[in-house]
Scaffold this motif. Structure first.
Motif, mmCIF file in Angstrom:
data_model
loop_
_atom_site.group_PDB
_atom_site.id
_atom_site.type_symbol
_atom_site.label_atom_id
_atom_site.label_comp_id
_atom_site.label_asym_id
_atom_site.label_seq_id
_atom_site.Cartn_x
_atom_site.Cartn_y
_atom_site.Cartn_z
ATOM 1 N N ILE A 31 7.882 -7.392 -3.338
ATOM 2 C CA ILE A 31 8.457 -6.857 -4.571
ATOM 3 C C ILE A 31 9.726 -6.051 -4.329
ATOM 4 O O ILE A 31 10.226 -5.391 -5.242
ATOM 5 C CB ILE A 31 7.426 -5.996 -5.330
ATOM 6 C CG1 ILE A 31 6.934 -4.827 -4.469
ATOM 7 C CG2 ILE A 31 6.244 -6.841 -5.779
ATOM 8 C CD1 ILE A 31 6.026 -3.870 -5.224
ATOM 9 N N LEU A 32 10.249 -6.143 -3.099
ATOM 10 C CA LEU A 32 11.460 -5.383 -2.769
ATOM 11 C C LEU A 32 12.570 -6.291 -2.260
ATOM 12 O O LEU A 32 12.303 -7.394 -1.762
ATOM 13 C CB LEU A 32 11.147 -4.330 -1.699
ATOM 14 C CG LEU A 32 10.228 -3.185 -2.118
ATOM 15 C CD1 LEU A 32 9.883 -2.331 -0.918
ATOM 16 C CD2 LEU A 32 10.883 -2.337 -3.207
ATOM 17 N N GLN A 33 13.783 -5.804 -2.367
ATOM 18 C CA GLN A 33 14.914 -6.529 -1.799
ATOM 19 C C GLN A 33 14.817 -6.514 -0.272
ATOM 20 O O GLN A 33 14.250 -5.586 0.315
ATOM 21 C CB GLN A 33 16.222 -5.875 -2.245
ATOM 22 C CG GLN A 33 16.459 -5.918 -3.735
ATOM 23 C CD GLN A 33 17.711 -5.157 -4.137
ATOM 24 O OE1 GLN A 33 18.318 -4.453 -3.340
ATOM 25 N NE2 GLN A 33 18.101 -5.305 -5.402
ATOM 26 N N PRO A 34 15.369 -7.528 0.387
ATOM 27 C CA PRO A 34 15.254 -7.633 1.855
ATOM 28 C C PRO A 34 15.719 -6.393 2.615
ATOM 29 O O PRO A 34 15.178 -6.094 3.689
ATOM 30 C CB PRO A 34 16.137 -8.845 2.183
ATOM 31 C CG PRO A 34 16.072 -9.689 0.947
ATOM 32 C CD PRO A 34 16.013 -8.716 -0.197
ATOM 33 N N THR A 35 16.666 -5.652 2.070
ATOM 34 C CA THR A 35 17.156 -4.465 2.783
ATOM 35 C C THR A 35 16.073 -3.400 2.935
ATOM 36 O O THR A 35 16.190 -2.513 3.794
ATOM 37 C CB THR A 35 18.365 -3.835 2.063
ATOM 38 O OG1 THR A 35 18.023 -3.604 0.693
ATOM 39 C CG2 THR A 35 19.575 -4.740 2.140
ATOM 40 N N PHE A 36 15.031 -3.470 2.117
ATOM 41 C CA PHE A 36 13.948 -2.486 2.186
ATOM 42 C C PHE A 36 12.687 -3.037 2.865
ATOM 43 O O PHE A 36 11.679 -2.333 2.944
ATOM 44 C CB PHE A 36 13.584 -1.993 0.785
ATOM 45 C CG PHE A 36 14.626 -1.115 0.161
ATOM 46 C CD1 PHE A 36 14.853 0.166 0.626
ATOM 47 C CD2 PHE A 36 15.406 -1.590 -0.886
ATOM 48 C CE1 PHE A 36 15.818 0.986 0.046
ATOM 49 C CE2 PHE A 36 16.375 -0.779 -1.471
ATOM 50 C CZ PHE A 36 16.585 0.511 -0.997
ATOM 51 N N HIS A 37 12.726 -4.274 3.334
ATOM 52 C CA HIS A 37 11.526 -4.873 3.911
ATOM 53 C C HIS A 37 11.100 -4.162 5.183
ATOM 54 O O HIS A 37 11.938 -3.714 5.983
ATOM 55 C CB HIS A 37 11.760 -6.358 4.216
ATOM 56 C CG HIS A 37 11.728 -7.218 2.992
ATOM 57 N ND1 HIS A 37 11.806 -8.591 3.043
ATOM 58 C CD2 HIS A 37 11.616 -6.908 1.671
ATOM 59 C CE1 HIS A 37 11.760 -9.079 1.821
ATOM 60 N NE2 HIS A 37 11.643 -8.079 0.970
ATOM 61 N N LEU A 38 9.800 -4.068 5.376
ATOM 62 C CA LEU A 38 9.247 -3.601 6.643
ATOM 63 C C LEU A 38 9.290 -4.770 7.631
ATOM 64 O O LEU A 38 8.920 -5.894 7.263
ATOM 65 C CB LEU A 38 7.809 -3.121 6.456
ATOM 66 C CG LEU A 38 7.619 -1.880 5.576
ATOM 67 C CD1 LEU A 38 6.142 -1.644 5.306
ATOM 68 C CD2 LEU A 38 8.248 -0.658 6.238
ATOM 69 N N PRO A 39 9.725 -4.540 8.872
ATOM 70 C CA PRO A 39 9.960 -5.644 9.820
ATOM 71 C C PRO A 39 8.700 -6.119 10.545
ATOM 72 O O PRO A 39 8.606 -6.069 11.780
ATOM 73 C CB PRO A 39 10.962 -5.020 10.799
ATOM 74 C CG PRO A 39 10.591 -3.579 10.835
ATOM 75 C CD PRO A 39 10.161 -3.237 9.425
ATOM 76 N N TYR A 40 7.736 -6.593 9.757
ATOM 77 C CA TYR A 40 6.479 -7.087 10.316
ATOM 78 C C TYR A 40 6.065 -8.345 9.556
ATOM 79 O O TYR A 40 6.467 -8.535 8.403
ATOM 80 C CB TYR A 40 5.362 -6.039 10.181
ATOM 81 C CG TYR A 40 5.678 -4.690 10.777
ATOM 82 C CD1 TYR A 40 5.414 -4.406 12.118
ATOM 83 C CD2 TYR A 40 6.223 -3.666 9.992
ATOM 84 C CE1 TYR A 40 5.686 -3.163 12.662
ATOM 85 C CE2 TYR A 40 6.506 -2.424 10.522
ATOM 86 C CZ TYR A 40 6.238 -2.171 11.857
ATOM 87 O OH TYR A 40 6.517 -0.941 12.397
ATOM 88 N N PRO A 41 5.215 -9.184 10.159
ATOM 89 C CA PRO A 41 4.693 -10.343 9.435
ATOM 90 C C PRO A 41 3.913 -9.923 8.190
ATOM 91 O O PRO A 41 3.369 -8.807 8.119
ATOM 92 C CB PRO A 41 3.763 -11.014 10.465
ATOM 93 C CG PRO A 41 4.281 -10.564 11.792
ATOM 94 C CD PRO A 41 4.787 -9.178 11.580
ATOM 95 N N ASP A 42 3.850 -10.821 7.218
ATOM 96 C CA ASP A 42 3.245 -10.495 5.925
ATOM 97 C C ASP A 42 1.804 -10.014 6.011
ATOM 98 O O ASP A 42 1.378 -9.175 5.213
ATOM 99 C CB ASP A 42 3.313 -11.711 4.999
ATOM 100 C CG ASP A 42 4.699 -11.924 4.415
ATOM 101 O OD1 ASP A 42 5.569 -11.043 4.599
ATOM 102 O OD2 ASP A 42 4.915 -12.967 3.763
ATOM 103 N N ASP A 43 1.019 -10.545 6.946
ATOM 104 C CA ASP A 43 -0.406 -10.206 7.015
ATOM 105 C C ASP A 43 -0.697 -8.967 7.851
ATOM 106 O O ASP A 43 -1.861 -8.636 8.098
ATOM 107 C CB ASP A 43 -1.209 -11.396 7.568
ATOM 108 C CG ASP A 43 -1.307 -12.547 6.576
ATOM 109 O OD1 ASP A 43 -1.205 -12.288 5.362
ATOM 110 O OD2 ASP A 43 -1.487 -13.696 7.012
ATOM 111 N N THR A 44 0.334 -8.261 8.282
ATOM 112 C CA THR A 44 0.142 -7.073 9.118
ATOM 113 C C THR A 44 -0.549 -5.961 8.331
ATOM 114 O O THR A 44 -0.207 -5.679 7.183
ATOM 115 C CB THR A 44 1.495 -6.562 9.647
ATOM 116 O OG1 THR A 44 2.128 -7.621 10.360
ATOM 117 C CG2 THR A 44 1.309 -5.365 10.576
#
Length: 243
Positions: A31-44
């Motif tokens: 639900i966030l723009q890529p600049t705010f993504h946490l740098p981990y795989p989705d299922d982490t």
């Protein structure tokens, strides 16, 4: 696996007035723009950590009394750091990344959006302008705010605990409790938070089961440079922090 980790975290942090709520990194990133993504795989597996009203007496004051000669920066931040760092001791065989609410990236963006994390973890509902159908604010900037179903606005989001080596593809998402459910109350909440936040009335938008003590209210209402005195800390500690 998530259940065992959550149980361990609650054992370490719960007695000190903290709550933990699990989520998958993918829920947050989606639900966030890529600049705010946490740098981990989705299922982490990750957890958002909240401090409840009891943290002041259960964690902060004992920490200050024990560590008063070592406090060289904001006492609350240092206390939270102390307790979240203990999580690594509880899970010596797991990699645990701790991200604090005050940390920022070189771009000056926060390392994570605290209220979004609390919402996707089901910890507290993040009320925003888009939750009001008949928007009365025109061009004015309106900030959102999280409300906890038990504590209203009397809590704080302190950090994230990320377990990079634990994948939880089958973790089920729990929706946050929509405790400010009427249009009228949502408008009142956002009005109070944006334009009258100093009086803290927004925190009591619902009937709460626990709120900050008068001592705690006074502490957080005091300018940071003067809070040391309220905790009985020395002027030497104060000077080393602010100069």
């Amino acid at each position: 696996m998530e259940g065992r980790v959550a149980e361990g975290l609650r054992g370490v942090l719960g007695p000190f007035g903290f709550e933990v709520h699990a989520f998958k990194v993918g829920w947050y990133n989606a639900i966030l723009q890529p600049t705010f993504h946490l740098p981990y795989p989705d299922d982490t597996l990750a957890f958002v950590v909240l401090s409840t009203p009891s943290m002041f007496d259960k964690a902060l004051k004992p920490f200050v009394n024990k560590e008063r000669l070592k406090i060289i920066r904001d006492p609350v931040d240092q206390c939270v750091s102390h307790h979240l760092s203990r999580v690594k001791e509880k899970f010596p065989d797991q990699k645990v990344d701790v991200i604090f609410d005050y940390e920022i990236l070189p771009s000056r963006k926060p390392k994570f959006l605290a209220q979004t994390a609390a919402h996707v973890a089901g910890a507290a509902y993040y009320y925003q302008r888009k939750d009001v159908k008949l928007d009365p604010w025109g061009r004015r900037k309106i900030y959102g705010v999280c409300i906890h179903p038990k504590y209203g606005g009397w809590f704080a989001i302190r950090g994230l605990l990320v377990f990079p080596d634990i994948q939880v593809p089958f973790l089920e998402q729990s929706a946050p409790v929509d405790c400010v459910s009427t249009e009228e109350k949502r408008i009142e909440l956002l009005e109070q938070f944006n334009f009258h936040w100093q009086n803290s009335r927004y925190r009591d938008i619902i009937e709460v089961k626990e709120r900050y003590s008068e001592e705690q209210k006074a502490y957080f209402a005091t300018p940071p440079a003067e809070r040391f005195r309220l905790l009985g800390l020395t002027q030497e500690a104060q000077r080393s922090t602010f100069h």
